[in-house]
Design an enzyme around this catalytic site. Sequence first.
Site, PDB file in Angstrom:
ATOM      1  N   TYR A 283       0.849  -1.187   0.000  1.00 36.75           N
ATOM      2  CA  TYR A 283       0.000   0.000   0.000  1.00 36.75           C
ATOM      3  C   TYR A 283       0.887   1.240   0.000  1.00 36.75           C
ATOM      4  CZ  TYR A 283      -4.210  -2.769   1.005  1.00 36.75           C
ATOM      5  OH  TYR A 283      -5.255  -3.654   0.933  1.00 36.75           O
TER       6      TYR A 283
ATOM      7  N   HIS B  84      -0.999 -11.638  -0.264  1.00 37.38           N
ATOM      8  CA  HIS B  84      -1.778 -10.589  -0.923  1.00 37.38           C
ATOM      9  C   HIS B  84      -2.541 -11.118  -2.136  1.00 37.38           C
ATOM     10  CE1 HIS B  84      -1.744  -5.938  -1.290  1.00 37.38           C
ATOM     11  NE2 HIS B  84      -2.887  -6.423  -1.693  1.00 37.38           N
TER      12      HIS B  84
ATOM     13  N   SER C 270     -13.515  -3.757  -0.182  1.00 35.08           N
ATOM     14  CA  SER C 270     -14.356  -3.038  -1.155  1.00 35.08           C
ATOM     15  C   SER C 270     -15.842  -3.283  -0.899  1.00 35.08           C
ATOM     16  CB  SER C 270     -13.987  -3.452  -2.585  1.00 35.08           C
ATOM     17  OG  SER C 270     -12.606  -3.310  -2.834  1.00 35.08           O
TER      18      SER C 270
ATOM     19  N   GLY D  80     -18.207  -1.631  -3.219  1.00 33.49           N
ATOM     20  CA  GLY D  80     -18.018  -1.893  -4.641  1.00 33.49           C
ATOM     21  C   GLY D  80     -16.756  -1.304  -5.227  1.00 33.49           C
TER      22      GLY D  80
END
Length: 288
Positions: free
Chosen positions: A60, A133, A211, A214
């Site tokens: 990230y 990941h 998410s 979305g």
Amino acid sequence: MVEGRRDRALRRIGALEASSVGFGAARIAIEGRPPWNTGVEVVKSAVAAGMTLIDTADAYCLESTAEHGYGERLVAAGLRNIPGEGVVIATKGGEIRKDGLWKLIGRPEHLREACEASLRRLEMDAIDLYQLHRPDPAVPLEESLGAMTELRERGLIREMGVCNVTLEELERALSAAPVAAVQNPLSVGRSDQDLIIELCEQEGIAFLAHSPFGGPGDAARIGMDRRLARAAGAHGVSPYDIALAALLARSPAIIPIPGTANPARPAQHARASRLTLGAAGRALWPGL
């Protein structure tokens, strides 16, 4: 407290216990992120709101490898000088940013080095939840998980998980290692994760829903959804709170991990765990 809410307030990740709504730190660390100090405040506000699961990753960051680990350093800064007892820190390894691309590196030697680097950046003796990941097609999944199992046996991680996997990959992972969690995308109305959620329930593992609105390109749909708006009006909350509550109601395995760059939002998202949806709310999810 209404019966049923107590059960939804905390959820298990292996031997760990975390809030039923966690915080995903991607939004404060990758493209479009806020300034560093704002990101720190977002992490602090998430913990203050009762989110005891903070999820990040060593990849990230922005596109440069020189920034690798930005998200982990940010989380560490946000938790510094805050009582951290009971906060579950999750991070990921096996992917890096290079020249604007996300590059998979699932080799055992890389995962060992990545885990030790994450420990230093997070200022921890052991990572609560360490996740692959994404499976690297150039490396057998069993080899990647074997390295993570060794890290667990060495006491460097407490629980291990896999992210962005298919059902077949999750089945292989469960056969190869003591997997406690899977992290895949999931939002209201999405049905492609049904079999994976069912397997999580059967195996007693957590499903971390990233998410949950979305993704950046689709989040506006939540705010404009008439069904969500009606339910939100009935409860005096936002459609986004209803969306999270619907995920919680769908399965006891699910832990949504919404992200935000606004320090005021975690308190709003956390209240989803206190909502009890009636028949109208259950209708938001096919088969709920």
